[in-house]
Design an enzyme around this catalytic site. Structure first.
Site, PDB file in Angstrom:
ATOM      1  N   SER A 137       4.332 -44.145 101.031  1.00 46.72           N
ATOM      2  CA  SER A 137       4.165 -44.588 102.413  1.00 46.72           C
ATOM      3  C   SER A 137       5.506 -44.669 103.111  1.00 46.72           C
ATOM      4  O   SER A 137       6.538 -44.986 102.497  1.00 46.72           O
ATOM      5  CB  SER A 137       3.489 -45.960 102.450  1.00 46.72           C
ATOM      6  OG  SER A 137       3.513 -46.508 103.756  1.00 46.72           O
TER       7      SER A 137
ATOM      8  N   TYR B 291       3.312 -54.676 100.747  1.00 50.48           N
ATOM      9  CA  TYR B 291       2.751 -53.331 100.639  1.00 50.48           C
ATOM     10  C   TYR B 291       3.861 -52.291 100.522  1.00 50.48           C
ATOM     11  O   TYR B 291       3.873 -51.455  99.613  1.00 50.48           O
ATOM     12  CB  TYR B 291       1.863 -53.016 101.840  1.00 50.48           C
ATOM     13  CG  TYR B 291       1.472 -51.565 101.920  1.00 50.48           C
ATOM     14  CD1 TYR B 291       0.554 -51.031 101.016  1.00 50.48           C
ATOM     15  CD2 TYR B 291       2.026 -50.711 102.869  1.00 50.48           C
ATOM     16  CE1 TYR B 291       0.199 -49.684 101.064  1.00 50.48           C
ATOM     17  CE2 TYR B 291       1.678 -49.377 102.930  1.00 50.48           C
ATOM     18  CZ  TYR B 291       0.766 -48.869 102.028  1.00 50.48           C
ATOM     19  OH  TYR B 291       0.431 -47.541 102.072  1.00 50.48           O
TER      20      TYR B 291
ATOM     21  N   LYS C 218       4.868 -49.898  97.203  1.00 44.84           N
ATOM     22  CA  LYS C 218       4.923 -48.435  97.208  1.00 44.84           C
ATOM     23  C   LYS C 218       6.269 -47.931  96.688  1.00 44.84           C
ATOM     24  O   LYS C 218       6.333 -46.936  95.949  1.00 44.84           O
ATOM     25  CB  LYS C 218       4.647 -47.902  98.609  1.00 44.84           C
ATOM     26  CG  LYS C 218       3.189 -47.952  99.019  1.00 44.84           C
ATOM     27  CD  LYS C 218       2.343 -47.054  98.137  1.00 44.84           C
ATOM     28  CE  LYS C 218       0.918 -46.956  98.598  1.00 44.84           C
ATOM     29  NZ  LYS C 218       0.099 -46.041  97.762  1.00 44.84           N
TER      30      LYS C 218
END
Length: 322
Positions: free
Chosen positions: A117, A141, A145
């Site tokens: 991402s 998040y 990643k």
């Protein structure tokens, strides 16, 4: 031989599965259906319902279907929510990836395409993000990643795993009317839901240092993204050299104001968006270069903004009418 697509019942994953099928490559899906939908998986594609935290299930699935490689898309993808659910985010995205890599090693599967991402960059301080831009994730998040990329790279050093990670920003559109973006946090679904409910879509801030005063972001069509995953997989199959990471970017962003105009045109619903205050932490512009991916993965923007909006609207209406 086949490729395993984790999270293959999701919006992006099901497009990846279709892209494999279009290339004549067998695929199998594993998905816990927490956000994916069984109906998104094309007929004839095996769907194993289960979690990537279940290493035994992963190993058994890879063995049963003679899996040669994995496209790893499964995970918890809501950056904002991850701030209030960090442990859940790390379990799904970090522990899940480690569990998958261990199962791959046991099953003798030696290649992986990782769905990373652009959240690994946080808020970049450059006009055009490249793969070497500083990584400053601002949410659990984004951190998860980046850790996923590290795990894969370390496993590659230890075992010879062939791999690449694809970083991308805002994925929109639809390659088939049967599959739509159901996320409650993404711009297109929020705008479409407002219009279908008879409400006026909202823009957060119109005083940014951009041509029309609204935020500029990097939007790519989901079918283009899916195709890049398959090209990456084919490169790994062929033993061709690939970079450890690629940005799948447009090189030229689109403003929220331009999207609102395109939505009005595609839907035939004339509206003037409401204007609210800026959201905290929203940078004026985030756009990535896709030059490396263009060189190695045949990456290019095959769809225009009208294509993105029209296909997304058609899929959303199909889901509503169905």
């Amino acid at each position: 031989m086949s490729w395993l697509v984790t999270g293959g019942a999701g919006y992006i994953g099901s497009h990846v599965v279709r892209a494999f099928h279009a290339q004549g490559i067998d695929a199998v899906v594993i998905d816990d259906l927490s956000s994916g939908k069984e109906g998104f998986v094309p007929a004839g594609i095996p769907l194993v319902q289960g979690s990537i935290l279940d290493g035994d299930l992963l190993e058994a699935t890879m063995t049963k279907y003679a899996v040669q490689g994995v496209v790893h898309l499964a995970g918890f993808k809501y950056a904002g929510v991850s701030v209030t659910r960090p442990l859940h985010t790390y379990e799904q995205n970090v522990t899940g990836t480690a569990t998958l890599l261990a199962a791959m090693e046991r099953a003798g599967v030696d290649r992986i395409v990782f769905s990373s991402s652009a959240a690994v960059y946080g808020t970049p301080d450059v006009d055009l993000v490249t793969e070497s831009t500083a990584k400053r994730p601002e949410s659990p998040y984004g951190e998860s990643k980046l850790i996923g990329e590290w795990l894969i790279a370390d496993q590659a050093k230890a075992t010879g795993l062939r791999h690449t990670s694809l970083r991308y920003f805002n994925v929109v559109g639809s390659g088939t009317p049967e599959v739509y973006d159901a996320s409650p946090h993404n711009l297109f679904p929020l705008v479409f839901d407002a219009l279908l409910d008879g409400r006026t879509p909202r823009i957060n801030g119109t005083d940014y240092a951009t041509p029309d005063g609204t935020c500029v972001r990097d939007y790519i069509h989901v079918a283009d993204l899916a195709e890049a995953h398959v090209v990456a997989a084919k490169c790994l199959d062929a033993g061709e050299p690939v970079e450890p990471v690629y940005n799948l970017g447009s090189g030229d962003g689109v403003s929220v104001g331009e999207i609102m105009t395109a939505v009005a045109s595609a839907t035939g619903i004339d509206f003037v968006p409401e204007v609210g205050p800026r959201r905290t932490g929203d940078p004026a512009r985030i756009v990535a270069s896709g030059e490396l991916a263009a060189r190695d993965l045949d990456w290019r923007m095959r769809h225009t903004l009208p294509d993105m909006v029209t296909s997304a609207w058609e899929a959303r209406r199909t889901a509503t009418e169905g």
